[in-house]
Scaffold this motif. Structure first.
Motif, PDB file in Angstrom:
ATOM      1  N   LEU A   1       0.845  -1.191   0.000  1.00 43.30           N
ATOM      2  CA  LEU A   1       0.000   0.000   0.000  1.00 43.30           C
ATOM      3  C   LEU A   1       0.878   1.238   0.000  1.00 43.30           C
ATOM      4  O   LEU A   1       1.902   1.282   0.696  1.00 43.30           O
ATOM      5  CB  LEU A   1      -0.897   0.005   1.246  1.00 43.30           C
ATOM      6  CG  LEU A   1      -1.826   1.204   1.438  1.00 43.30           C
ATOM      7  CD1 LEU A   1      -2.953   1.183   0.397  1.00 43.30           C
ATOM      8  CD2 LEU A   1      -2.407   1.217   2.851  1.00 43.30           C
ATOM      9  N   SER A   2       0.496   2.245  -0.763  1.00 42.98           N
ATOM     10  CA  SER A   2       1.189   3.530  -0.704  1.00 42.98           C
ATOM     11  C   SER A   2       0.160   4.642  -0.692  1.00 42.98           C
ATOM     12  O   SER A   2      -0.945   4.497  -1.219  1.00 42.98           O
ATOM     13  CB  SER A   2       2.155   3.702  -1.884  1.00 42.98           C
ATOM     14  OG  SER A   2       1.448   3.781  -3.103  1.00 42.98           O
ATOM     15  N   LEU A   3       0.537   5.745  -0.062  1.00 40.09           N
ATOM     16  CA  LEU A   3      -0.321   6.925   0.010  1.00 40.09           C
ATOM     17  C   LEU A   3       0.552   8.138  -0.270  1.00 40.09           C
ATOM     18  O   LEU A   3       1.565   8.350   0.400  1.00 40.09           O
ATOM     19  CB  LEU A   3      -0.965   7.037   1.403  1.00 40.09           C
ATOM     20  CG  LEU A   3      -2.152   7.995   1.561  1.00 40.09           C
ATOM     21  CD1 LEU A   3      -3.361   7.475   0.779  1.00 40.09           C
ATOM     22  CD2 LEU A   3      -2.519   8.160   3.027  1.00 40.09           C
ATOM     23  N   ALA A   4       0.160   8.914  -1.276  1.00 36.25           N
ATOM     24  CA  ALA A   4       0.960  10.050  -1.703  1.00 36.25           C
ATOM     25  C   ALA A   4       0.551  11.325  -0.972  1.00 36.25           C
ATOM     26  O   ALA A   4      -0.524  11.394  -0.359  1.00 36.25           O
ATOM     27  CB  ALA A   4       0.808  10.252  -3.211  1.00 36.25           C
ATOM     28  N   GLN A   5       1.399  12.326  -1.053  1.00 36.74           N
ATOM     29  CA  GLN A   5       1.084  13.625  -0.480  1.00 36.74           C
ATOM     30  C   GLN A   5      -0.238  14.128  -1.065  1.00 36.74           C
ATOM     31  O   GLN A   5      -0.484  14.032  -2.259  1.00 36.74           O
ATOM     32  CB  GLN A   5       2.194  14.628  -0.801  1.00 36.74           C
ATOM     33  CG  GLN A   5       1.935  16.025  -0.259  1.00 36.74           C
ATOM     34  CD  GLN A   5       3.037  17.001  -0.625  1.00 36.74           C
ATOM     35  OE1 GLN A   5       4.069  16.601  -1.148  1.00 36.74           O
ATOM     36  NE2 GLN A   5       2.824  18.283  -0.371  1.00 36.74           N
ATOM     37  N   GLY A   6      -1.100  14.625  -0.176  1.00 37.43           N
ATOM     38  CA  GLY A   6      -2.366  15.190  -0.614  1.00 37.43           C
ATOM     39  C   GLY A   6      -3.487  14.199  -0.807  1.00 37.43           C
ATOM     40  O   GLY A   6      -4.631  14.598  -1.027  1.00 37.43           O
ATOM     41  N   GLU A   7      -3.220  12.881  -0.726  1.00 40.67           N
ATOM     42  CA  GLU A   7      -4.291  11.897  -0.891  1.00 40.67           C
ATOM     43  C   GLU A   7      -5.180  11.863   0.353  1.00 40.67           C
ATOM     44  O   GLU A   7      -4.728  12.055   1.479  1.00 40.67           O
ATOM     45  CB  GLU A   7      -3.718  10.499  -1.147  1.00 40.67           C
ATOM     46  CG  GLU A   7      -3.301  10.254  -2.577  1.00 40.67           C
ATOM     47  CD  GLU A   7      -3.244   8.776  -2.911  1.00 40.67           C
ATOM     48  OE1 GLU A   7      -4.267   8.213  -3.348  1.00 40.67           O
ATOM     49  OE2 GLU A   7      -2.167   8.177  -2.726  1.00 40.67           O
ATOM     50  N   PHE A   8      -6.454  11.578   0.115  1.00 42.23           N
ATOM     51  CA  PHE A   8      -7.443  11.505   1.190  1.00 42.23           C
ATOM     52  C   PHE A   8      -8.156  10.170   1.047  1.00 42.23           C
ATOM     53  O   PHE A   8      -8.980   9.978   0.144  1.00 42.23           O
ATOM     54  CB  PHE A   8      -8.435  12.661   1.066  1.00 42.23           C
ATOM     55  CG  PHE A   8      -9.255  12.905   2.293  1.00 42.23           C
ATOM     56  CD1 PHE A   8      -8.854  13.840   3.233  1.00 42.23           C
ATOM     57  CD2 PHE A   8     -10.445  12.221   2.512  1.00 42.23           C
ATOM     58  CE1 PHE A   8      -9.618  14.087   4.367  1.00 42.23           C
ATOM     59  CE2 PHE A   8     -11.210  12.460   3.633  1.00 42.23           C
ATOM     60  CZ  PHE A   8     -10.794  13.396   4.572  1.00 42.23           C
ATOM     61  N   ALA A   9      -7.815   9.209   1.897  1.00 40.37           N
ATOM     62  CA  ALA A   9      -8.268   7.829   1.728  1.00 40.37           C
ATOM     63  C   ALA A   9      -9.007   7.333   2.955  1.00 40.37           C
ATOM     64  O   ALA A   9      -8.680   7.704   4.092  1.00 40.37           O
ATOM     65  CB  ALA A   9      -7.081   6.911   1.431  1.00 40.37           C
ATOM     66  N   ALA A  10      -9.993   6.477   2.717  1.00 41.25           N
ATOM     67  CA  ALA A  10     -10.704   5.798   3.794  1.00 41.25           C
ATOM     68  C   ALA A  10     -10.200   4.367   3.886  1.00 41.25           C
ATOM     69  O   ALA A  10      -9.904   3.727   2.878  1.00 41.25           O
ATOM     70  CB  ALA A  10     -12.204   5.794   3.522  1.00 41.25           C
ATOM     71  N   LEU A  11     -10.091   3.865   5.111  1.00 45.32           N
ATOM     72  CA  LEU A  11      -9.763   2.466   5.367  1.00 45.32           C
ATOM     73  C   LEU A  11     -10.992   1.836   5.997  1.00 45.32           C
ATOM     74  O   LEU A  11     -11.418   2.234   7.083  1.00 45.32           O
ATOM     75  CB  LEU A  11      -8.552   2.352   6.295  1.00 45.32           C
ATOM     76  CG  LEU A  11      -8.095   0.940   6.668  1.00 45.32           C
ATOM     77  CD1 LEU A  11      -7.630   0.177   5.435  1.00 45.32           C
ATOM     78  CD2 LEU A  11      -6.974   0.999   7.713  1.00 45.32           C
ATOM     79  N   ILE A  12     -11.580   0.865   5.282  1.00 48.67           N
ATOM     80  CA  ILE A  12     -12.821   0.249   5.750  1.00 48.67           C
ATOM     81  C   ILE A  12     -12.627  -1.258   5.872  1.00 48.67           C
ATOM     82  O   ILE A  12     -11.647  -1.818   5.381  1.00 48.67           O
ATOM     83  CB  ILE A  12     -14.005   0.553   4.808  1.00 48.67           C
ATOM     84  CG1 ILE A  12     -13.788  -0.106   3.439  1.00 48.67           C
ATOM     85  CG2 ILE A  12     -14.220   2.050   4.674  1.00 48.67           C
ATOM     86  CD1 ILE A  12     -15.008  -0.028   2.527  1.00 48.67           C
ATOM     87  N   GLY A  13     -13.589  -1.913   6.524  1.00 52.09           N
ATOM     88  CA  GLY A  13     -13.539  -3.366   6.670  1.00 52.09           C
ATOM     89  C   GLY A  13     -14.291  -3.778   7.916  1.00 52.09           C
ATOM     90  O   GLY A  13     -14.506  -2.973   8.826  1.00 52.09           O
ATOM     91  N   PRO A  14     -14.693  -5.032   7.987  1.00 52.63           N
ATOM     92  CA  PRO A  14     -15.434  -5.518   9.153  1.00 52.63           C
ATOM     93  C   PRO A  14     -14.568  -5.531  10.404  1.00 52.63           C
ATOM     94  O   PRO A  14     -13.334  -5.482  10.331  1.00 52.63           O
ATOM     95  CB  PRO A  14     -15.845  -6.933   8.736  1.00 52.63           C
ATOM     96  CG  PRO A  14     -14.842  -7.339   7.701  1.00 52.63           C
ATOM     97  CD  PRO A  14     -14.469  -6.088   6.978  1.00 52.63           C
ATOM     98  N   SER A  15     -15.214  -5.610  11.547  1.00 50.45           N
ATOM     99  CA  SER A  15     -14.484  -5.742  12.812  1.00 50.45           C
ATOM    100  C   SER A  15     -13.608  -6.990  12.755  1.00 50.45           C
ATOM    101  O   SER A  15     -14.033  -8.033  12.248  1.00 50.45           O
ATOM    102  CB  SER A  15     -15.469  -5.857  13.980  1.00 50.45           C
ATOM    103  OG  SER A  15     -16.223  -4.678  14.108  1.00 50.45           O
ATOM    104  N   GLY A  16     -12.378  -6.861  13.243  1.00 47.62           N
ATOM    105  CA  GLY A  16     -11.458  -7.984  13.230  1.00 47.62           C
ATOM    106  C   GLY A  16     -10.681  -8.144  11.943  1.00 47.62           C
ATOM    107  O   GLY A  16      -9.915  -9.102  11.797  1.00 47.62           O
ATOM    108  N   SER A  17     -10.843  -7.197  11.013  1.00 53.03           N
ATOM    109  CA  SER A  17     -10.147  -7.309   9.723  1.00 53.03           C
ATOM    110  C   SER A  17      -8.700  -6.852   9.788  1.00 53.03           C
ATOM    111  O   SER A  17      -7.937  -7.078   8.848  1.00 53.03           O
ATOM    112  CB  SER A  17     -10.894  -6.519   8.651  1.00 53.03           C
ATOM    113  OG  SER A  17     -10.967  -5.141   8.991  1.00 53.03           O
TER     114      SER A  17
END
Length: 232
Positions: A32-48
């Protein structure tokens, strides 16, 4: 030459109770990579594995294997002191429960990162804190303690605190989880505004599909693996 990603994970793994009969791997070779200025959500079920991943990216836990770079620095060979310094300089945290110090005013809570980073509080740190409180609509409440503020106001103070040292990365763990819908939208809008104005990267863990849909990118974690990365 292109700028290094703010976050870079390569084959990252995390296991607990390593070397024992109950060893359990919870993250399995994440890239996984995230660049300057990116706006990302991290989602997933409990325990993921969302909280574990956020703790590792936030340099609160070490991965078991793979590579983690923050702001271009490979963290594997860094000492604990260097990890602490990198975390304080590069990462701002916003949690569902704001963790403000109840005996301190809003202004003192926002000034605290500078006190920790520099060893002393100075006029510049206080001026920056006042500017940030103004930006989140709380300048008039600067000298109130957390107990005198609403839940939404306390979360605004926490956001101002996270931004006090102008970090390159904001990590937010369910920042609107205990707020009503209107206040949650206001808090989300604030994070978006700071992301736009400062070009800090933002990674937000959320269970709210409305908020996730308003992010530029959505990373879905299932059973410790990235199942989908929309908008990457």
């Amino acid at each position: 030459m292109s700028e290094a990603p703010v976050i870079q994970l390569e084959g990252l793994t995390k296991a607990y109770n390593v070397g024992t009969p109950v060893e359990t791997e919870v993250l399995h070779g994440l890239d996984l990579s995230l660049a300057q200025g990116e706006f990302a959500a991290l989602i997933g079920p409990s325990g993921s594995g969302k909280s574990t991943l956020l703790n590792i990216i936030g340099l609160l836990e070490r991965p078991t294997g793979g590579r983690l770079s923050i702001a271009g620095r490979d963290t594997a060979s860094l000492s604990e002191a260097e990890i602490t310094a990198l975390r304080g300089r590069s990462i701002g945290f916003v949690f569902q429960f704001h963790h403000l110090l109840p005996a301190f005013s809003a202004l003192e809570n926002v000034t605290l990162p500078a006190i920790i980073a520099r060893g002393v509080s100075d006029d510049e740190a206080e001026a920056t804190a006042l500017q940030l409180l103004d930006a989140v609509g709380l300048k008039a409440h600067a000298h109130k303690k957390p107990g005198e503020l609403s839940g939404g106001q306390q979360q605004r103070v926490a956001i101002a605190r996270a931004l006090a040292l102008k970090p390159r990365l904001i990590l937010a763990d369910e920042p609107t989880g205990n707020l009503d819908t209107h206040t949650a939208d206001d808090i989300f809008a604030l994070l978006r505004a700071f992301n736009r104005d400062t070009r800090c990267a933002c990674l937000i863990v959320t269970h709210d599909p409305r908020l996730a849909a308003r992010c530029d990118r959505v990373v879905q974690l299932v059973d410790g693996r990235i199942a989908e990365d929309r908008g990457a």
